[in-house]
Write a protein that holds these residues in place. Structure first.
Motif, PDB file in Angstrom:
ATOM      1  N   MET A 104      44.154  55.780  17.130  1.00  0.00           N
ATOM      2  CA  MET A 104      44.507  54.384  17.323  1.00  0.00           C
ATOM      3  C   MET A 104      43.273  53.513  17.540  1.00  0.00           C
ATOM      4  O   MET A 104      43.227  52.402  17.102  1.00  0.00           O
ATOM      5  CB  MET A 104      45.454  54.244  18.516  1.00  0.00           C
ATOM      6  CG  MET A 104      46.771  54.952  18.303  1.00  0.00           C
ATOM      7  SD  MET A 104      47.664  54.383  16.859  1.00  0.00           S
ATOM      8  CE  MET A 104      48.195  52.802  17.408  1.00  0.00           C
ATOM      9  N   GLY A 105      42.303  54.005  18.206  1.00  0.00           N
ATOM     10  CA  GLY A 105      41.097  53.240  18.469  1.00  0.00           C
ATOM     11  C   GLY A 105      40.046  54.150  19.076  1.00  0.00           C
ATOM     12  O   GLY A 105      40.315  55.305  19.366  1.00  0.00           O
ATOM     13  N   LEU A 106      38.867  53.616  19.228  1.00  0.00           N
ATOM     14  CA  LEU A 106      37.765  54.422  19.769  1.00  0.00           C
ATOM     15  C   LEU A 106      37.440  53.982  21.185  1.00  0.00           C
ATOM     16  O   LEU A 106      37.650  52.825  21.564  1.00  0.00           O
ATOM     17  CB  LEU A 106      36.533  54.269  18.875  1.00  0.00           C
ATOM     18  CG  LEU A 106      36.693  54.705  17.428  1.00  0.00           C
ATOM     19  CD1 LEU A 106      35.406  54.450  16.657  1.00  0.00           C
ATOM     20  CD2 LEU A 106      37.090  56.157  17.342  1.00  0.00           C
ATOM     21  N   ASP A 107      36.897  54.911  21.946  1.00  0.00           N
ATOM     22  CA  ASP A 107      36.501  54.579  23.311  1.00  0.00           C
ATOM     23  C   ASP A 107      35.148  53.860  23.292  1.00  0.00           C
ATOM     24  O   ASP A 107      34.413  53.909  22.309  1.00  0.00           O
ATOM     25  CB  ASP A 107      36.441  55.843  24.171  1.00  0.00           C
ATOM     26  CG  ASP A 107      35.496  56.863  23.605  1.00  0.00           C
ATOM     27  OD1 ASP A 107      34.384  56.984  24.142  1.00  0.00           O
ATOM     28  OD2 ASP A 107      35.870  57.528  22.612  1.00  0.00           O
ATOM     29  N   LYS A 108      34.821  53.202  24.392  1.00  0.00           N
ATOM     30  CA  LYS A 108      33.603  52.387  24.476  1.00  0.00           C
ATOM     31  C   LYS A 108      32.340  53.222  24.281  1.00  0.00           C
ATOM     32  O   LYS A 108      31.401  52.774  23.630  1.00  0.00           O
ATOM     33  CB  LYS A 108      33.570  51.648  25.814  1.00  0.00           C
ATOM     34  CG  LYS A 108      32.392  50.719  25.953  1.00  0.00           C
ATOM     35  CD  LYS A 108      32.599  49.783  27.104  1.00  0.00           C
ATOM     36  CE  LYS A 108      31.427  48.887  27.359  1.00  0.00           C
ATOM     37  NZ  LYS A 108      30.755  48.349  26.233  1.00  0.00           N
ATOM     38  N   LEU A 109      32.324  54.434  24.787  1.00  0.00           N
ATOM     39  CA  LEU A 109      31.153  55.295  24.663  1.00  0.00           C
ATOM     40  C   LEU A 109      30.852  55.602  23.192  1.00  0.00           C
ATOM     41  O   LEU A 109      29.699  55.543  22.759  1.00  0.00           O
ATOM     42  CB  LEU A 109      31.387  56.591  25.445  1.00  0.00           C
ATOM     43  CG  LEU A 109      30.200  57.523  25.569  1.00  0.00           C
ATOM     44  CD1 LEU A 109      29.091  56.837  26.346  1.00  0.00           C
ATOM     45  CD2 LEU A 109      30.616  58.813  26.247  1.00  0.00           C
ATOM     46  N   THR A 110      31.884  55.875  22.404  1.00  0.00           N
ATOM     47  CA  THR A 110      31.701  56.154  20.976  1.00  0.00           C
ATOM     48  C   THR A 110      31.234  54.906  20.240  1.00  0.00           C
ATOM     49  O   THR A 110      30.314  54.960  19.417  1.00  0.00           O
ATOM     50  CB  THR A 110      33.011  56.669  20.349  1.00  0.00           C
ATOM     51  OG1 THR A 110      33.466  57.803  21.087  1.00  0.00           O
ATOM     52  CG2 THR A 110      32.826  57.040  18.895  1.00  0.00           C
ATOM     53  N   ILE A 111      31.827  53.769  20.562  1.00  0.00           N
ATOM     54  CA  ILE A 111      31.449  52.512  19.906  1.00  0.00           C
ATOM     55  C   ILE A 111      29.992  52.166  20.224  1.00  0.00           C
ATOM     56  O   ILE A 111      29.223  51.781  19.335  1.00  0.00           O
ATOM     57  CB  ILE A 111      32.393  51.366  20.330  1.00  0.00           C
ATOM     58  CG1 ILE A 111      33.815  51.641  19.834  1.00  0.00           C
ATOM     59  CG2 ILE A 111      31.897  50.027  19.797  1.00  0.00           C
ATOM     60  CD1 ILE A 111      34.871  50.710  20.386  1.00  0.00           C
ATOM     61  N   ASP A 112      29.602  52.338  21.483  1.00  0.00           N
ATOM     62  CA  ASP A 112      28.229  52.024  21.886  1.00  0.00           C
ATOM     63  C   ASP A 112      27.204  52.960  21.251  1.00  0.00           C
ATOM     64  O   ASP A 112      26.020  52.625  21.174  1.00  0.00           O
ATOM     65  CB  ASP A 112      28.090  52.067  23.412  1.00  0.00           C
ATOM     66  CG  ASP A 112      28.789  50.889  24.074  1.00  0.00           C
ATOM     67  OD1 ASP A 112      29.064  49.887  23.365  1.00  0.00           O
ATOM     68  OD2 ASP A 112      29.079  50.980  25.291  1.00  0.00           O
ATOM     69  N   LEU A 158      37.073  48.211  16.541  1.00  0.00           N
ATOM     70  CA  LEU A 158      37.105  49.663  16.772  1.00  0.00           C
ATOM     71  C   LEU A 158      37.866  50.044  18.034  1.00  0.00           C
ATOM     72  O   LEU A 158      38.308  51.183  18.175  1.00  0.00           O
ATOM     73  CB  LEU A 158      35.682  50.223  16.812  1.00  0.00           C
ATOM     74  CG  LEU A 158      34.955  50.227  15.468  1.00  0.00           C
ATOM     75  CD1 LEU A 158      33.501  50.651  15.642  1.00  0.00           C
ATOM     76  CD2 LEU A 158      35.660  51.115  14.459  1.00  0.00           C
ATOM     77  N   LYS A 159      38.044  49.108  18.974  1.00  0.00           N
ATOM     78  CA  LYS A 159      38.882  49.392  20.145  1.00  0.00           C
ATOM     79  C   LYS A 159      40.349  49.551  19.727  1.00  0.00           C
ATOM     80  O   LYS A 159      41.102  50.281  20.353  1.00  0.00           O
ATOM     81  CB  LYS A 159      38.765  48.268  21.167  1.00  0.00           C
ATOM     82  CG  LYS A 159      37.473  48.250  21.925  1.00  0.00           C
ATOM     83  CD  LYS A 159      37.445  47.066  22.873  1.00  0.00           C
ATOM     84  CE  LYS A 159      36.069  46.888  23.485  1.00  0.00           C
ATOM     85  NZ  LYS A 159      36.014  45.667  24.303  1.00  0.00           N
ATOM     86  N   LEU A 160      40.734  48.855  18.650  1.00  0.00           N
ATOM     87  CA  LEU A 160      42.127  48.895  18.189  1.00  0.00           C
ATOM     88  C   LEU A 160      42.345  49.812  16.990  1.00  0.00           C
ATOM     89  O   LEU A 160      43.444  50.323  16.787  1.00  0.00           O
ATOM     90  CB  LEU A 160      42.587  47.480  17.819  1.00  0.00           C
ATOM     91  CG  LEU A 160      42.519  46.447  18.927  1.00  0.00           C
ATOM     92  CD1 LEU A 160      42.832  45.060  18.387  1.00  0.00           C
ATOM     93  CD2 LEU A 160      43.474  46.820  20.047  1.00  0.00           C
ATOM     94  N   ASN A 161      41.321  49.985  16.160  1.00  0.00           N
ATOM     95  CA  ASN A 161      41.435  50.759  14.925  1.00  0.00           C
ATOM     96  C   ASN A 161      40.267  51.722  14.846  1.00  0.00           C
ATOM     97  O   ASN A 161      39.138  51.344  15.103  1.00  0.00           O
ATOM     98  CB  ASN A 161      41.372  49.838  13.698  1.00  0.00           C
ATOM     99  CG  ASN A 161      42.363  48.717  13.785  1.00  0.00           C
ATOM    100  OD1 ASN A 161      43.543  48.916  13.630  1.00  0.00           O
ATOM    101  ND2 ASN A 161      41.872  47.517  14.070  1.00  0.00           N
TER     102      ASN A 161
END
Length: 165
Positions: A68-76, A129-132
């Protein structure tokens, strides 16, 4: 003695009466047979539908097979780039953020999706990326998002009936 009603008419008149009454009669007969055939087919379809609807309706609830979305650590962890005055990127066609549709300006902070190397404004792609868990352009799953996907249900799992009591 019985006299034939058309005995005094000529042969041409007799043919005219036969054709004048016969053609509309034949047309009516064809129309009635088409109508009867349609009614029979409609009745057969209705019976088929009743046989199909005799089976109980069940819905198997399955978790989604995508993240569904990615966590903040992965996005960062995705690379960031501060755009210089030349506004040059490795892909010259990437001059517009596909999320907000704004052109990149000097000193904009861009984030790159590692798997496909598409660039976006960092705050735009972070929210996306938080949503998708997919790239907004190519819909590929970036690295790290597939392990968040829900595992498929095994065949032994029970299905839940919509009309359970």
């Amino acid at each position: 003695m019985y006299k034939f009603p058309y005995a005094g008419l000529s042969a041409g008149a007799k043919y005219g009466i036969t054709i004048g009454a016969g053609l509309p009669g034949l047309f009516l007969l064809v129309c009635l047979s088409i109508y009867a055939r349609k009614k029979i087919n409609d009745r057969a379809l209705i019976q088929q539908r009743h046989h199909v609807s005799d089976f109980p309706t069940t819905i198997a609830l399955q978790p989604p097979r995508f993240a569904m979305g990615l966590d903040k650590l992965t996005i960062d962890s995705y690379p960031m780039t501060v755009l210089g005055e030349s506004k040059r990127l490795p892909k010259p066609s990437d001059s517009t953020c596909a999320i907000c549709l704004s052109e990149y300006q000097p000193n904009d902070t861009l984030r790159t999706v590692p798997e496909c190397n598409h660039y976006f404004h960092s705050n735009c792609i972070d929210e996306w990326l938080k949503l998708n868990a997919t790239c907004p352009i190519c819909r590929n799953f970036p690295e790290g998002s597939l392990d968040r996907a829900a595992p498929p249900l095994s065949s032994s799992s029970s299905s839940t009936s919509l009309f359970s009591s």
